[in-house]
Design a protein around this motif. Structure first.
Motif, PDB file in Angstrom:
ATOM      1  N   GLY A   1       0.778  -1.231   0.000  1.00  0.00           N
ATOM      2  CA  GLY A   1       0.000   0.000   0.000  1.00  0.00           C
ATOM      3  C   GLY A   1       0.805   1.274   0.000  1.00  0.00           C
ATOM      4  O   GLY A   1       0.227   2.369   0.095  1.00  0.00           O
ATOM      5  N   TRP A   2       2.119   1.189  -0.100  1.00  0.00           N
ATOM      6  CA  TRP A   2       2.971   2.373  -0.010  1.00  0.00           C
ATOM      7  C   TRP A   2       3.647   2.724  -1.337  1.00  0.00           C
ATOM      8  O   TRP A   2       4.690   3.356  -1.345  1.00  0.00           O
ATOM      9  CB  TRP A   2       4.037   2.160   1.070  1.00  0.00           C
ATOM     10  CG  TRP A   2       3.560   2.600   2.418  1.00  0.00           C
ATOM     11  CD1 TRP A   2       2.281   2.815   2.812  1.00  0.00           C
ATOM     12  CD2 TRP A   2       4.378   2.886   3.558  1.00  0.00           C
ATOM     13  NE1 TRP A   2       2.234   3.198   4.119  1.00  0.00           N
ATOM     14  CE2 TRP A   2       3.510   3.262   4.604  1.00  0.00           C
ATOM     15  CE3 TRP A   2       5.746   2.851   3.796  1.00  0.00           C
ATOM     16  CZ2 TRP A   2       3.967   3.603   5.868  1.00  0.00           C
ATOM     17  CZ3 TRP A   2       6.205   3.195   5.059  1.00  0.00           C
ATOM     18  CH2 TRP A   2       5.325   3.568   6.073  1.00  0.00           C
ATOM     19  N   LYS A   3       3.068   2.331  -2.434  1.00  0.00           N
ATOM     20  CA  LYS A   3       3.692   2.604  -3.721  1.00  0.00           C
ATOM     21  C   LYS A   3       3.851   4.096  -3.952  1.00  0.00           C
ATOM     22  O   LYS A   3       4.812   4.550  -4.591  1.00  0.00           O
ATOM     23  CB  LYS A   3       2.854   1.964  -4.842  1.00  0.00           C
ATOM     24  CG  LYS A   3       3.480   2.068  -6.221  1.00  0.00           C
ATOM     25  CD  LYS A   3       2.638   1.340  -7.257  1.00  0.00           C
ATOM     26  CE  LYS A   3       3.291   1.436  -8.638  1.00  0.00           C
ATOM     27  NZ  LYS A   3       2.488   0.712  -9.666  1.00  0.00           N
ATOM     28  N   ARG A   4       2.933   4.899  -3.434  1.00  0.00           N
ATOM     29  CA  ARG A   4       2.966   6.364  -3.606  1.00  0.00           C
ATOM     30  C   ARG A   4       3.453   7.072  -2.345  1.00  0.00           C
ATOM     31  O   ARG A   4       3.209   8.269  -2.169  1.00  0.00           O
ATOM     32  CB  ARG A   4       1.579   6.862  -3.997  1.00  0.00           C
ATOM     33  CG  ARG A   4       1.048   6.306  -5.310  1.00  0.00           C
ATOM     34  CD  ARG A   4      -0.354   6.798  -5.600  1.00  0.00           C
ATOM     35  NE  ARG A   4      -0.402   8.252  -5.640  1.00  0.00           N
ATOM     36  CZ  ARG A   4      -1.533   8.952  -5.765  1.00  0.00           C
ATOM     37  NH1 ARG A   4      -2.697   8.326  -5.800  1.00  0.00           N
ATOM     38  NH2 ARG A   4      -1.505  10.273  -5.799  1.00  0.00           N
ATOM     39  N   CYS A   5       4.120   6.359  -1.477  1.00  0.00           N
ATOM     40  CA  CYS A   5       4.576   6.942  -0.214  1.00  0.00           C
ATOM     41  C   CYS A   5       5.626   8.030  -0.455  1.00  0.00           C
ATOM     42  O   CYS A   5       6.560   7.853  -1.244  1.00  0.00           O
ATOM     43  CB  CYS A   5       5.153   5.852   0.682  1.00  0.00           C
ATOM     44  SG  CYS A   5       5.836   6.451   2.239  1.00  0.00           S
ATOM     45  N   ARG A   6       5.489   9.159   0.231  1.00  0.00           N
ATOM     46  CA  ARG A   6       6.491  10.224   0.211  1.00  0.00           C
ATOM     47  C   ARG A   6       7.398  10.063   1.431  1.00  0.00           C
ATOM     48  O   ARG A   6       6.909   9.846   2.544  1.00  0.00           O
ATOM     49  CB  ARG A   6       5.831  11.594   0.235  1.00  0.00           C
ATOM     50  CG  ARG A   6       5.061  11.950  -1.017  1.00  0.00           C
ATOM     51  CD  ARG A   6       4.482  13.345  -0.935  1.00  0.00           C
ATOM     52  NE  ARG A   6       5.512  14.330  -0.654  1.00  0.00           N
ATOM     53  CZ  ARG A   6       5.271  15.627  -0.484  1.00  0.00           C
ATOM     54  NH1 ARG A   6       4.022  16.083  -0.533  1.00  0.00           N
ATOM     55  NH2 ARG A   6       6.246  16.469  -0.241  1.00  0.00           N
ATOM     56  N   VAL A   7       8.694  10.167   1.209  1.00  0.00           N
ATOM     57  CA  VAL A   7       9.664  10.012   2.294  1.00  0.00           C
ATOM     58  C   VAL A   7      10.368  11.347   2.498  1.00  0.00           C
ATOM     59  O   VAL A   7      10.941  11.905   1.560  1.00  0.00           O
ATOM     60  CB  VAL A   7      10.689   8.902   1.971  1.00  0.00           C
ATOM     61  CG1 VAL A   7      11.654   8.733   3.145  1.00  0.00           C
ATOM     62  CG2 VAL A   7       9.973   7.586   1.671  1.00  0.00           C
ATOM     63  N   ASP A   8      10.289  11.881   3.720  1.00  0.00           N
ATOM     64  CA  ASP A   8      10.905  13.164   4.060  1.00  0.00           C
ATOM     65  C   ASP A   8      11.982  12.956   5.116  1.00  0.00           C
ATOM     66  O   ASP A   8      11.804  12.150   6.043  1.00  0.00           O
ATOM     67  CB  ASP A   8       9.861  14.149   4.594  1.00  0.00           C
ATOM     68  CG  ASP A   8       8.795  14.479   3.561  1.00  0.00           C
ATOM     69  OD1 ASP A   8       9.124  14.471   2.359  1.00  0.00           O
ATOM     70  OD2 ASP A   8       7.637  14.714   3.957  1.00  0.00           O
ATOM     71  N   LEU A   9      13.054  13.687   4.987  1.00  0.00           N
ATOM     72  CA  LEU A   9      14.146  13.646   5.959  1.00  0.00           C
ATOM     73  C   LEU A   9      14.091  14.906   6.802  1.00  0.00           C
ATOM     74  O   LEU A   9      14.100  16.027   6.272  1.00  0.00           O
ATOM     75  CB  LEU A   9      15.498  13.549   5.233  1.00  0.00           C
ATOM     76  CG  LEU A   9      16.725  13.303   6.113  1.00  0.00           C
ATOM     77  CD1 LEU A   9      16.588  11.983   6.861  1.00  0.00           C
ATOM     78  CD2 LEU A   9      17.994  13.287   5.250  1.00  0.00           C
ATOM     79  N   ARG A  10      13.994  14.744   8.128  1.00  0.00           N
ATOM     80  CA  ARG A  10      13.852  15.871   9.041  1.00  0.00           C
ATOM     81  C   ARG A  10      15.199  16.231   9.670  1.00  0.00           C
ATOM     82  O   ARG A  10      15.931  15.342  10.122  1.00  0.00           O
ATOM     83  CB  ARG A  10      12.856  15.527  10.147  1.00  0.00           C
ATOM     84  CG  ARG A  10      11.468  15.179   9.625  1.00  0.00           C
ATOM     85  CD  ARG A  10      10.898  16.303   8.799  1.00  0.00           C
ATOM     86  NE  ARG A  10       9.585  15.965   8.266  1.00  0.00           N
ATOM     87  CZ  ARG A  10       8.975  16.652   7.329  1.00  0.00           C
ATOM     88  NH1 ARG A  10       9.567  17.721   6.824  1.00  0.00           N
ATOM     89  NH2 ARG A  10       7.800  16.295   6.888  1.00  0.00           N
ATOM     90  N   PRO A  11      15.519  17.532   9.721  1.00  0.00           N
ATOM     91  CA  PRO A  11      16.829  17.964  10.240  1.00  0.00           C
ATOM     92  C   PRO A  11      16.867  18.050  11.753  1.00  0.00           C
ATOM     93  O   PRO A  11      16.955  19.136  12.335  1.00  0.00           O
ATOM     94  CB  PRO A  11      16.993  19.347   9.600  1.00  0.00           C
ATOM     95  CG  PRO A  11      15.598  19.863   9.480  1.00  0.00           C
ATOM     96  CD  PRO A  11      14.726  18.665   9.191  1.00  0.00           C
ATOM     97  N   THR A  12      16.787  16.924  12.423  1.00  0.00           N
ATOM     98  CA  THR A  12      16.845  16.900  13.880  1.00  0.00           C
ATOM     99  C   THR A  12      17.662  15.701  14.331  1.00  0.00           C
ATOM    100  O   THR A  12      17.701  14.667  13.646  1.00  0.00           O
ATOM    101  CB  THR A  12      15.428  16.831  14.487  1.00  0.00           C
ATOM    102  OG1 THR A  12      15.533  16.701  15.904  1.00  0.00           O
ATOM    103  CG2 THR A  12      14.654  15.652  13.936  1.00  0.00           C
TER     104      THR A  12
END
Length: 316
Positions: free
Chosen positions: A151-162
């Motif tokens: 179900g994650w084919k359209r998943c967006r992955v974000d990298l957080r600066p912490t």
């Protein structure tokens, strides 16, 4: 009466009526939630069920059913409370505790504490959440791995600066978001990171994500109710355990257990409630605590719901 007087009376009395009706409804929800919670916990104790699906069913029932049983009309009058109702909670509220003090004073203090706790621990962190992104993109292999999951084919992955160690999800279907922190990339090895990502993906399997958010809305409606606070947190803990088991099914559970230790040590040192939850999750992962996939049979669950829908409106 003159038109101006009627308008003034309407401006004052109508809002006052609705505020009073809302307060009475919230109090009725609290009373019904307490009774249903006692019945549900006694039921689970009698069945001797460990952590699992049946516990989540009962906890969801405690959160949802009082919203409907408390909304049955025609029960607010003194005639119903004095002659027909099985239990009148208003009499309990009026019991004296001391000079000038009554039970309702204690109830108001408890409700204020629950509201403050909810705002501090659940609402303010959401309002303060910042969605800043790191200067560099997330690792491509982790992005590909996340999008390969169910179900994650359209998943967006974000990298957080912490430097905090966290991996979390957000968004709504069909485009979930996976949030990774720089601290998680630094502290978690590849097996641990993939185990945590599988855990986050497990939240989106079936109706888990939607059900958790709908129950959170039900919990916010009962913001004055300490029983709802307990039931929702217990439900979320059970849900986390279910997602742990789903993420490690057929796999080595130790990478996820190690990741949980690292996340706790980096982000929640000294928080006893988080420590207890983490310890319980690790015990389940390593087989030291039993769980059960047994569900309450649909006829049994339906009979319980119908019985409570019939009986609870007679408690006011």
């Amino acid at each position: 009466a003159p038109a101006g007087v009627r308008r003034t009376a309407e401006q004052v009395l109508i809002p006052a009526y609705w505020y009073s009706a809302l307060f009475l409804y919230l109090w009725q929800v609290s009373v019904h939630s307490l009774v249903i919670a006692l019945i549900g916990m006694a039921w689970l104790r009698r069945l001797g069920l460990p952590s699992g699906v049946a516990r989540r069913q009962v906890l969801a029932l405690v959160l949802v059913l009082p919203l409907f049983t408390a909304a049955v009309p025609g029960r607010a009058g003194t005639a119903f409370r004095g002659t027909t109702a099985w239990m009148d909670s208003h009499r309990f509220l009026s019991l004296p505790l001391g000079p000038g003090l009554h039970v309702y004073h204690l109830a108001l203090v408890l409700a204020a504490l629950v509201v403050a706790l909810t705002v501090w621990q659940e609402l303010l962190p959401v309002l303060r959440r910042r969605h800043r992104k790191a200067d560099r993109p997330p690792p491509a292999d982790l992005v590909d791995f996340a999008r390969s999951l169910q179900g994650w084919k359209r998943c967006r992955v974000d990298l957080r600066p912490t430097d905090r160690v966290f991996v979390a999800t957000g968004g709504w279907p069909p485009q979930p978001r996976l949030h990774l922190s720089l601290g998680a990339l630094r502290e978690l090895d590849e097996r641990e990171m993939r185990a945590v990502i599988r855990h986050e993906n497990a939240h989106w399997i079936g109706w888990r994500w939607t059900a958790a958010h709908l129950l959170f809305l039900a919990r916010l409606i009962q913001i004055l109710n300490p029983v709802a606070l307990w039931a929702f947190r217990e439900y979320i803990e059970e849900l986390e355990i279910a997602c742990d088991l789903s993420a490690t099914e057929g796999r080595d559970p130790h990478p996820l257990a190690r990741a949980l230790f690292k996340i706790y040590r980096a982000s929640y040192p000294g928080e006893l409630s988080v420590r207890a939850t983490m310890r319980r999750r690790v015990d389940v992962l390593t087989g030291r605590m039993e769980t059960s996939d047994w569900q309450l049979p649909a006829p049994t669950l339906g009979a319980v719901v119908l019985t409570l829908l019939v009986l609870m409106p007679w408690i006011v």
